[in-house]
Design a protein around this motif. Structure first.
Motif, PDB file in Angstrom:
ATOM      1  N   VAL A 126      53.950-138.687   2.838  1.00  0.00           N
ATOM      2  CA  VAL A 126      54.620-137.501   2.296  1.00  0.00           C
ATOM      3  C   VAL A 126      55.359-137.846   1.007  1.00  0.00           C
ATOM      4  O   VAL A 126      55.722-136.962   0.242  1.00  0.00           O
ATOM      5  N   THR A 127      55.609-139.141   0.792  1.00  0.00           N
ATOM      6  CA  THR A 127      56.102-139.646  -0.483  1.00  0.00           C
ATOM      7  C   THR A 127      55.335-140.927  -0.767  1.00  0.00           C
ATOM      8  O   THR A 127      54.507-141.369   0.047  1.00  0.00           O
ATOM      9  N   SER A 128      55.603-141.555  -1.901  1.00  0.00           N
ATOM     10  CA  SER A 128      54.877-142.777  -2.243  1.00  0.00           C
ATOM     11  C   SER A 128      55.231-143.941  -1.318  1.00  0.00           C
ATOM     12  O   SER A 128      54.499-144.930  -1.294  1.00  0.00           O
ATOM     13  N   GLY A 129      56.332-143.839  -0.564  1.00  0.00           N
ATOM     14  CA  GLY A 129      56.729-144.931   0.315  1.00  0.00           C
ATOM     15  C   GLY A 129      57.072-144.510   1.722  1.00  0.00           C
ATOM     16  O   GLY A 129      57.571-145.327   2.504  1.00  0.00           O
ATOM     17  N   HIS A 130      56.814-143.242   2.077  1.00  0.00           N
ATOM     18  CA  HIS A 130      57.160-142.749   3.411  1.00  0.00           C
ATOM     19  C   HIS A 130      55.937-142.110   4.067  1.00  0.00           C
ATOM     20  O   HIS A 130      55.189-141.372   3.425  1.00  0.00           O
ATOM     21  N   ILE A 131      55.786-142.419   5.346  1.00  0.00           N
ATOM     22  CA  ILE A 131      54.676-141.914   6.149  1.00  0.00           C
ATOM     23  C   ILE A 131      55.245-141.140   7.326  1.00  0.00           C
ATOM     24  O   ILE A 131      56.239-141.554   7.938  1.00  0.00           O
ATOM     25  N   VAL A 132      54.607-140.018   7.651  1.00  0.00           N
ATOM     26  CA  VAL A 132      55.007-139.188   8.782  1.00  0.00           C
ATOM     27  C   VAL A 132      53.964-139.326   9.880  1.00  0.00           C
ATOM     28  O   VAL A 132      52.756-139.379   9.619  1.00  0.00           O
ATOM     29  N   THR A 133      54.425-139.389  11.130  1.00  0.00           N
ATOM     30  CA  THR A 133      53.547-139.419  12.292  1.00  0.00           C
ATOM     31  C   THR A 133      54.294-138.801  13.466  1.00  0.00           C
ATOM     32  O   THR A 133      55.424-138.286  13.296  1.00  0.00           O
ATOM     33  N   ASN A 134      53.701-138.851  14.652  1.00  0.00           N
ATOM     34  CA  ASN A 134      54.393-138.392  15.857  1.00  0.00           C
ATOM     35  C   ASN A 134      55.282-139.500  16.404  1.00  0.00           C
ATOM     36  O   ASN A 134      54.950-140.690  16.312  1.00  0.00           O
ATOM     37  N   ALA A 135      56.399-139.109  16.999  1.00  0.00           N
ATOM     38  CA  ALA A 135      57.290-140.099  17.594  1.00  0.00           C
ATOM     39  C   ALA A 135      56.632-140.803  18.775  1.00  0.00           C
ATOM     40  O   ALA A 135      56.886-141.976  19.026  1.00  0.00           O
ATOM     41  N   HIS A 136      55.752-140.093  19.501  1.00  0.00           N
ATOM     42  CA  HIS A 136      55.141-140.742  20.667  1.00  0.00           C
ATOM     43  C   HIS A 136      54.104-141.786  20.258  1.00  0.00           C
ATOM     44  O   HIS A 136      53.651-142.563  21.106  1.00  0.00           O
ATOM     45  N   VAL A 137      53.724-141.831  18.996  1.00  0.00           N
ATOM     46  CA  VAL A 137      52.801-142.869  18.525  1.00  0.00           C
ATOM     47  C   VAL A 137      53.522-144.212  18.425  1.00  0.00           C
ATOM     48  O   VAL A 137      53.011-145.250  18.856  1.00  0.00           O
ATOM     49  N   VAL A 138      54.733-144.212  17.852  1.00  0.00           N
ATOM     50  CA  VAL A 138      55.475-145.466  17.660  1.00  0.00           C
ATOM     51  C   VAL A 138      56.337-145.802  18.861  1.00  0.00           C
ATOM     52  O   VAL A 138      56.674-146.979  19.093  1.00  0.00           O
ATOM     53  N   GLY A 139      56.735-144.797  19.649  1.00  0.00           N
ATOM     54  CA  GLY A 139      57.528-145.067  20.844  1.00  0.00           C
ATOM     55  C   GLY A 139      58.826-145.787  20.520  1.00  0.00           C
ATOM     56  O   GLY A 139      59.591-145.368  19.648  1.00  0.00           O
ATOM     57  N   ASP A 140      59.074-146.915  21.214  1.00  0.00           N
ATOM     58  CA  ASP A 140      60.304-147.667  21.020  1.00  0.00           C
ATOM     59  C   ASP A 140      60.160-148.773  19.980  1.00  0.00           C
ATOM     60  O   ASP A 140      61.072-149.580  19.799  1.00  0.00           O
ATOM     61  N   ALA A 141      59.023-148.844  19.299  1.00  0.00           N
ATOM     62  CA  ALA A 141      58.809-149.901  18.310  1.00  0.00           C
ATOM     63  C   ALA A 141      59.650-149.642  17.065  1.00  0.00           C
ATOM     64  O   ALA A 141      59.849-148.501  16.648  1.00  0.00           O
ATOM     65  N   SER A 142      60.154-150.702  16.469  1.00  0.00           N
ATOM     66  CA  SER A 142      60.898-150.587  15.216  1.00  0.00           C
ATOM     67  C   SER A 142      60.050-150.977  14.012  1.00  0.00           C
ATOM     68  O   SER A 142      60.443-150.728  12.876  1.00  0.00           O
ATOM     69  N   GLN A 143      58.913-151.604  14.272  1.00  0.00           N
ATOM     70  CA  GLN A 143      57.980-151.989  13.218  1.00  0.00           C
ATOM     71  C   GLN A 143      56.586-151.501  13.594  1.00  0.00           C
ATOM     72  O   GLN A 143      56.283-151.287  14.772  1.00  0.00           O
ATOM     73  N   GLY A 162      44.425-153.309   2.772  1.00  0.00           N
ATOM     74  CA  GLY A 162      44.626-154.156   3.943  1.00  0.00           C
ATOM     75  C   GLY A 162      45.825-153.680   4.736  1.00  0.00           C
ATOM     76  O   GLY A 162      46.568-152.774   4.307  1.00  0.00           O
ATOM     77  N   PRO A 163      46.071-154.234   5.913  1.00  0.00           N
ATOM     78  CA  PRO A 163      47.213-153.826   6.736  1.00  0.00           C
ATOM     79  C   PRO A 163      48.543-154.105   6.036  1.00  0.00           C
ATOM     80  O   PRO A 163      48.729-155.147   5.417  1.00  0.00           O
ATOM     81  N   LEU A 164      49.466-153.151   6.132  1.00  0.00           N
ATOM     82  CA  LEU A 164      50.793-153.282   5.541  1.00  0.00           C
ATOM     83  C   LEU A 164      51.849-153.092   6.617  1.00  0.00           C
ATOM     84  O   LEU A 164      51.681-152.299   7.544  1.00  0.00           O
ATOM     85  N   ALA A 165      52.956-153.807   6.486  1.00  0.00           N
ATOM     86  CA  ALA A 165      54.073-153.666   7.423  1.00  0.00           C
ATOM     87  C   ALA A 165      54.863-152.413   7.094  1.00  0.00           C
ATOM     88  O   ALA A 165      55.081-152.077   5.918  1.00  0.00           O
ATOM     89  N   ALA A 166      55.281-151.693   8.127  1.00  0.00           N
ATOM     90  CA  ALA A 166      56.074-150.477   7.969  1.00  0.00           C
ATOM     91  C   ALA A 166      57.256-150.527   8.925  1.00  0.00           C
ATOM     92  O   ALA A 166      57.148-151.055  10.038  1.00  0.00           O
ATOM     93  N   THR A 167      58.372-149.964   8.498  1.00  0.00           N
ATOM     94  CA  THR A 167      59.589-149.895   9.308  1.00  0.00           C
ATOM     95  C   THR A 167      59.778-148.474   9.798  1.00  0.00           C
ATOM     96  O   THR A 167      59.657-147.517   9.019  1.00  0.00           O
ATOM     97  N   VAL A 168      60.063-148.307  11.080  1.00  0.00           N
ATOM     98  CA  VAL A 168      60.317-146.986  11.644  1.00  0.00           C
ATOM     99  C   VAL A 168      61.755-146.607  11.310  1.00  0.00           C
ATOM    100  O   VAL A 168      62.703-147.167  11.868  1.00  0.00           O
ATOM    101  N   LEU A 169      61.928-145.657  10.388  1.00  0.00           N
ATOM    102  CA  LEU A 169      63.276-145.232   9.972  1.00  0.00           C
ATOM    103  C   LEU A 169      63.888-144.255  10.964  1.00  0.00           C
ATOM    104  O   LEU A 169      65.050-144.395  11.354  1.00  0.00           O
ATOM    105  N   ARG A 170      63.129-143.246  11.336  1.00  0.00           N
ATOM    106  CA  ARG A 170      63.631-142.196  12.217  1.00  0.00           C
ATOM    107  C   ARG A 170      62.528-141.805  13.194  1.00  0.00           C
ATOM    108  O   ARG A 170      61.342-141.851  12.866  1.00  0.00           O
ATOM    109  N   ALA A 171      62.934-141.371  14.385  1.00  0.00           N
ATOM    110  CA  ALA A 171      61.989-140.859  15.369  1.00  0.00           C
ATOM    111  C   ALA A 171      62.735-139.930  16.309  1.00  0.00           C
ATOM    112  O   ALA A 171      63.848-140.246  16.752  1.00  0.00           O
ATOM    113  N   THR A 172      62.156-138.778  16.597  1.00  0.00           N
ATOM    114  CA  THR A 172      62.790-137.830  17.500  1.00  0.00           C
ATOM    115  C   THR A 172      61.733-137.131  18.336  1.00  0.00           C
ATOM    116  O   THR A 172      60.642-136.809  17.851  1.00  0.00           O
TER     117      THR A 172
END
Length: 376
Positions: free
Chosen positions: A180-197, A207-217
């Protein structure tokens, strides 16, 4: 006299008659012992008994061999699971550290045989000309891949839609998401669950890139999560649509597990390659908009497990909703695909301070006025 001659007994015939009677009345001669059926029946029975015993022994030997092999496989599987669990216990503390520190410690950890998770972020290769120039970047800052501006809606969605892999407590989770921005990705909260990365990847990321879960609800009907990718390539983010209508043509983009699992690029990626699976496209129409909180779009574009978090877009490529779940009718065997409207996602992004692009509402056509003096 003739009569005397006739009555005189014949000595020859009288001597032969007793001998013939004796021969006819002599007892039969006994058959030889080897012609007796009982003699051969006993060896035959013994042979059959020995054959049956041998067959039973062979079957018992085969069963014992199978049992021993099964016990050996069970022991090996138990040892492998214990090794993997110990490996994951060493990895969990790394989720709280910086990416550079994580990469250094990952290099010092040897995963068990057959385990390819976690996937290390891959630095996209630089072109030769850039490699010869003096490097002015900071340490541990990967080069961004060159991404050409999209020339069609399909290219836009291929660049902006990503596969998401998150290691949760219950196991590896796979879903979809979109920039949704050049550095932010939106998904469902149930996809990431309790993961922080998480790991995000598509063909545009190089190739695969590391992402940090900023918010989830996951409350109040909302199911949203925002991921931050600091070294994302310059892809064009998606625009949120101003609204959606019944019968509007829509398409779903993402990485359904039923298709992605058979993609050889996905298998290569899990083995550490920089490959990326193909994004899957399905189309349909909006069946109905359920007026709930938030509203839900019921559409006919086919989605399945793995599409969660992916975009539902109109013919312009604007996001009208985020695919969240499906429902199956047990009686008719029909599937309903449901997405949360983009208006609810826009409110969530505003509340979290995430900037995004939103399409302008379509202008209302002015009401036609009858011409003065004209005939009705």
């Amino acid at each position: 006299m003739t009569d005397g001659e006739n009555t005189t007994p014949d000595s020859t015939s009288g001597a032969a008659s007793p001998a013939g009677d004796a021969e006819r009345q002599s007892p039969p001669v006994a058959a030889p012992w080897y012609r007796s059926p009982w003699f051969w029946a006993l060896p035959l029975f013994i042979c059959l008994l020995l054959l049956a015993t041998w067959l039973v022994w062979k079957e018992w030997q085969a069963a014992e061999s199978r049992r021993a092999a099964l016990e050996r496989q069970t022991t090996e599987a138990r040892q492998s699971n214990q090794a993997r669990e110990a490996f994951l216990q060493r990895l969990r503390p790394l989720l709280e550290k910086q990416p550079c520190d994580v990469q250094r410690e990952l290099d010092a950890i040897s995963p068990p045989d057959g385990l390819t998770w976690p996937i290390s972020p891959v630095t996209p290769a630089r072109p030769p000309a850039a490699a010869e120039a003096p490097s002015t970047q900071k340490p541990h800052s990967p080069q961004r891949a060159a991404v050409a501006p999209p020339s069609s809606v399909a290219e836009l969605l291929e660049q902006a839609t990503v596969l998401i892999l998150a290691q949760r407590k219950e196991g590896l989770s796979m879903g979809s998401g979109f920039f949704v921005t050049s550095g932010h990705i939106v998904t469902n909260a149930h996809v990431v669950g309790d993961a922080s990365q998480a790991i995000v990847v598509n063909k545009a990321t190089g190739g695969p890139l590391a992402a940090t879960v900023l918010r989830a609800t996951q409350s109040g009907g909302r199911d949203f999560a925002v991921l931050e990718v600091r070294e994302a390539p310059p892809v064009t983010p998606l625009t949120l649509a101003a609204g959606v209508k019944r019968t509007e043509r829509v398409s779903a983009w993402g990485f359904p597990g039923a298709v992605t699992a058979d993609d050889l690029q996905f298998t290569a990626m899990l083995q550490g390659s920089a490959a990326a699976p193909e994004v899957v496209y399905t189309d349909g129409a909006v069946s109905v908009i359920l007026q709930r909180t938030p509203p839900l779009i019921v559409h006919t574009a086919t989605v399945s497990q793995g599409n969660s978090g992916g975009p539902l877009v109109n013919d312009k490529g604007d996001v009208v909703g985020i695919n969240t779940f499906i429902k199956l009718d047990d009686e008719s065997y029909r599937q309903s695909s449901l997405a949360i409207v983009s208006a609810s996602l826009a409110d969530y992004l505003r509340s979290e301070g995430i900037s995004f692009s939103q399409a302008s509402p379509a202008p209302q056509a002015p009401a036609t006025q009858p011409a003065k003096g004209g005939k009705p």
